[in-house]
Design a protein around this motif. Structure first.
Motif, PDB file in Angstrom:
ATOM      1  N   ILE A  56     -31.175  12.448  38.318  1.00 17.68           N
ATOM      2  CA  ILE A  56     -30.145  13.296  37.718  1.00 17.68           C
ATOM      3  C   ILE A  56     -29.033  12.404  37.188  1.00 17.68           C
ATOM      4  O   ILE A  56     -28.893  11.249  37.593  1.00 17.68           O
ATOM      5  CB  ILE A  56     -29.570  14.310  38.733  1.00 17.68           C
ATOM      6  CG1 ILE A  56     -29.109  13.612  40.019  1.00 17.68           C
ATOM      7  CG2 ILE A  56     -30.587  15.400  39.042  1.00 17.68           C
ATOM      8  CD1 ILE A  56     -28.489  14.533  41.045  1.00 17.68           C
ATOM      9  N   GLN A  57     -28.230  12.943  36.270  1.00 16.49           N
ATOM     10  CA  GLN A  57     -27.189  12.171  35.615  1.00 16.49           C
ATOM     11  C   GLN A  57     -25.805  12.740  35.917  1.00 16.49           C
ATOM     12  O   GLN A  57     -25.638  13.960  36.029  1.00 16.49           O
ATOM     13  CB  GLN A  57     -27.404  12.172  34.091  1.00 16.49           C
ATOM     14  CG  GLN A  57     -28.765  11.669  33.643  1.00 16.49           C
ATOM     15  CD  GLN A  57     -28.991  10.214  33.978  1.00 16.49           C
ATOM     16  OE1 GLN A  57     -28.042   9.425  33.972  1.00 16.49           O
ATOM     17  NE2 GLN A  57     -30.241   9.844  34.254  1.00 16.49           N
ATOM     18  N   VAL A  58     -24.820  11.861  36.046  1.00 16.48           N
ATOM     19  CA  VAL A  58     -23.437  12.292  36.244  1.00 16.48           C
ATOM     20  C   VAL A  58     -23.024  13.166  35.065  1.00 16.48           C
ATOM     21  O   VAL A  58     -23.273  12.831  33.907  1.00 16.48           O
ATOM     22  CB  VAL A  58     -22.493  11.084  36.366  1.00 16.48           C
ATOM     23  CG1 VAL A  58     -21.037  11.530  36.395  1.00 16.48           C
ATOM     24  CG2 VAL A  58     -22.816  10.277  37.609  1.00 16.48           C
ATOM     25  N   GLY A  59     -22.440  14.334  35.367  1.00 13.97           N
ATOM     26  CA  GLY A  59     -22.026  15.273  34.340  1.00 13.97           C
ATOM     27  C   GLY A  59     -23.063  16.340  34.034  1.00 13.97           C
ATOM     28  O   GLY A  59     -22.764  17.331  33.365  1.00 13.97           O
ATOM     29  N   GLN A  60     -24.271  16.131  34.529  1.00  9.58           N
ATOM     30  CA  GLN A  60     -25.336  17.116  34.295  1.00  9.58           C
ATOM     31  C   GLN A  60     -25.030  18.403  35.060  1.00  9.58           C
ATOM     32  O   GLN A  60     -24.631  18.367  36.208  1.00  9.58           O
ATOM     33  CB  GLN A  60     -26.677  16.534  34.752  1.00  9.58           C
ATOM     34  CG  GLN A  60     -27.878  17.427  34.523  1.00  9.58           C
ATOM     35  CD  GLN A  60     -29.169  16.724  34.941  1.00  9.58           C
ATOM     36  OE1 GLN A  60     -29.160  15.557  35.333  1.00  9.58           O
ATOM     37  NE2 GLN A  60     -30.271  17.445  34.873  1.00  9.58           N
ATOM     38  N   ARG A  61     -25.215  19.550  34.409  1.00  7.48           N
ATOM     39  CA  ARG A  61     -24.961  20.838  35.054  1.00  7.48           C
ATOM     40  C   ARG A  61     -26.283  21.415  35.541  1.00  7.48           C
ATOM     41  O   ARG A  61     -27.206  21.624  34.755  1.00  7.48           O
ATOM     42  CB  ARG A  61     -24.273  21.801  34.091  1.00  7.48           C
ATOM     43  CG  ARG A  61     -23.820  23.111  34.757  1.00  7.48           C
ATOM     44  CD  ARG A  61     -23.092  24.002  33.774  1.00  7.48           C
ATOM     45  NE  ARG A  61     -21.822  23.416  33.361  1.00  7.48           N
ATOM     46  CZ  ARG A  61     -20.689  23.545  34.032  1.00  7.48           C
ATOM     47  NH1 ARG A  61     -20.661  24.233  35.163  1.00  7.48           N
ATOM     48  NH2 ARG A  61     -19.574  23.008  33.586  1.00  7.48           N
ATOM     49  N   LEU A  62     -26.368  21.662  36.842  1.00 12.12           N
ATOM     50  CA  LEU A  62     -27.596  22.157  37.450  1.00 12.12           C
ATOM     51  C   LEU A  62     -27.484  23.635  37.788  1.00 12.12           C
ATOM     52  O   LEU A  62     -26.463  24.086  38.327  1.00 12.12           O
ATOM     53  CB  LEU A  62     -27.908  21.382  38.737  1.00 12.12           C
ATOM     54  CG  LEU A  62     -28.193  19.891  38.601  1.00 12.12           C
ATOM     55  CD1 LEU A  62     -28.410  19.283  39.973  1.00 12.12           C
ATOM     56  CD2 LEU A  62     -29.386  19.639  37.696  1.00 12.12           C
ATOM     57  N   ASN A  63     -28.515  24.368  37.486  1.00 11.25           N
ATOM     58  CA  ASN A  63     -28.634  25.758  37.914  1.00 11.25           C
ATOM     59  C   ASN A  63     -29.065  25.756  39.371  1.00 11.25           C
ATOM     60  O   ASN A  63     -30.076  25.148  39.726  1.00 11.25           O
ATOM     61  CB  ASN A  63     -29.692  26.459  37.041  1.00 11.25           C
ATOM     62  CG  ASN A  63     -29.945  27.899  37.476  1.00 11.25           C
ATOM     63  OD1 ASN A  63     -29.307  28.415  38.382  1.00 11.25           O
ATOM     64  ND2 ASN A  63     -30.898  28.536  36.810  1.00 11.25           N
ATOM     65  N   ILE A  64     -28.291  26.419  40.248  1.00 14.83           N
ATOM     66  CA  ILE A  64     -28.653  26.440  41.661  1.00 14.83           C
ATOM     67  C   ILE A  64     -29.186  27.801  42.090  1.00 14.83           C
ATOM     68  O   ILE A  64     -29.346  28.066  43.287  1.00 14.83           O
ATOM     69  CB  ILE A  64     -27.459  26.031  42.550  1.00 14.83           C
ATOM     70  CG1 ILE A  64     -26.286  26.983  42.375  1.00 14.83           C
ATOM     71  CG2 ILE A  64     -27.066  24.602  42.270  1.00 14.83           C
ATOM     72  CD1 ILE A  64     -25.156  26.729  43.365  1.00 14.83           C
ATOM     73  N   GLY A  65     -29.457  28.688  41.134  1.00 12.04           N
ATOM     74  CA  GLY A  65     -30.163  29.928  41.434  1.00 12.04           C
ATOM     75  C   GLY A  65     -29.324  30.983  42.122  1.00 12.04           C
ATOM     76  O   GLY A  65     -29.139  30.944  43.329  1.00 12.04           O
ATOM     77  N   GLY A  66     -28.786  31.957  41.398  1.00 10.57           N
ATOM     78  CA  GLY A  66     -27.995  33.024  42.001  1.00 10.57           C
ATOM     79  C   GLY A  66     -26.560  32.592  42.200  1.00 10.57           C
ATOM     80  O   GLY A  66     -26.164  31.477  41.886  1.00 10.57           O
ATOM     81  N   SER A  67     -25.742  33.463  42.742  1.00  8.65           N
ATOM     82  CA  SER A  67     -24.330  33.162  42.960  1.00  8.65           C
ATOM     83  C   SER A  67     -24.167  32.265  44.159  1.00  8.65           C
ATOM     84  O   SER A  67     -24.814  32.443  45.184  1.00  8.65           O
ATOM     85  CB  SER A  67     -23.530  34.461  43.178  1.00  8.65           C
ATOM     86  OG  SER A  67     -23.585  35.267  42.023  1.00  8.65           O
TER      87      SER A  67
END
Length: 211
Positions: A56-67
């Motif tokens: 993964i890269q610094v600044g990358q936005r990850l979807n963590i699934g749900g709220s």
């Protein structure tokens, strides 16, 4: 991952706008530290974000699934470095290994109908987004050497069972135990490593491919 890193990730989640179910990668983060803090296992994070590897890269936005769940901020008592959790990926390695236990041993097998030693380790790491070579000898040349006293869950352990180096490979899962596709037992099992005379006398060394 130490308590400070957990608090930093938790704080980032709690301050995201309207607790949006995303996480922005920061310096020092790994997929495993994020998975631990968000309580979403690494394989699920990889699927949600269509990742082909754990990089993964610094600044990358990850979807963590749900709220994201609300975070209750509490003062953390100072902890010595020794109290930090052991392997960042150990929990996920053991979980991945469990999915392949009890499968029938078949020399040359690579799937659920039958599997051999190097296919077992290859499939475990593939589920974590890490590609290993197909054979034990090739896996022996992967990663970096690890001394016996520094073994941690997720390390590959190798044995001379056929008169040559690294003719068998297993997966160290912690507490002196390893998981492996065992031809004698006819299936994939978890068993003692160094307290087992057979394995201890044939041990070649270990390699670390999961940092």
């Amino acid at each position: 991952m130490n308590a400070f890193r957990v608090l930093m990730i938790a704080a980032a989640l709690s301050t995201s706008s309207s607790l949006a179910a995303t996480y922005t990668v920061k310096s020092g983060d790994t997929l495993y530290s994020i998975a631990r803090a968000t309580r979403v296992d690494a394989p699920t994070l990889m699927k949600l974000n269509r990742l082909n590897s754990t990089t993964i890269q610094v600044g990358q936005r990850l979807n963590i699934g749900g709220s994201a769940a609300p975070v209750v901020n509490r003062p953390a008592a100072p902890q010595p470095q020794a109290a930090a959790a052991p392997s960042r990926g150990g929990v996920f390695v053991r979980s991945a290994a469990n999915r392949w236990l009890g499968i029938r041993y078949v020399l040359g097998g690579t799937g659920g109908g039958g599997i051999d030693c190097s296919a077992f380790t290859m499939n475990v790491f593939r589920s974590l987004g890490i590609n290993l070579p197909r054979t034990a000898a090739a896996q022996w040349r992967s990663g970096s050497p690890v001394s016996r006293r520094d073994l941690r869950a997720g390390d590959l352990v190798f044995f001379n069972t056929m008169g040559r180096t690294a003719s068998h490979v297993g997966l160290y899962v912690g507490d002196g135990m390893m998981a492996n596709a065992n031809s004698y037992r006819g299936r994939t099992v978890v068993e003692p490593l160094f307290s087992n005379v057979y394995w201890a006398s044939r041990y070649n060394g270990a390699r670390r491919v999961l940092n």
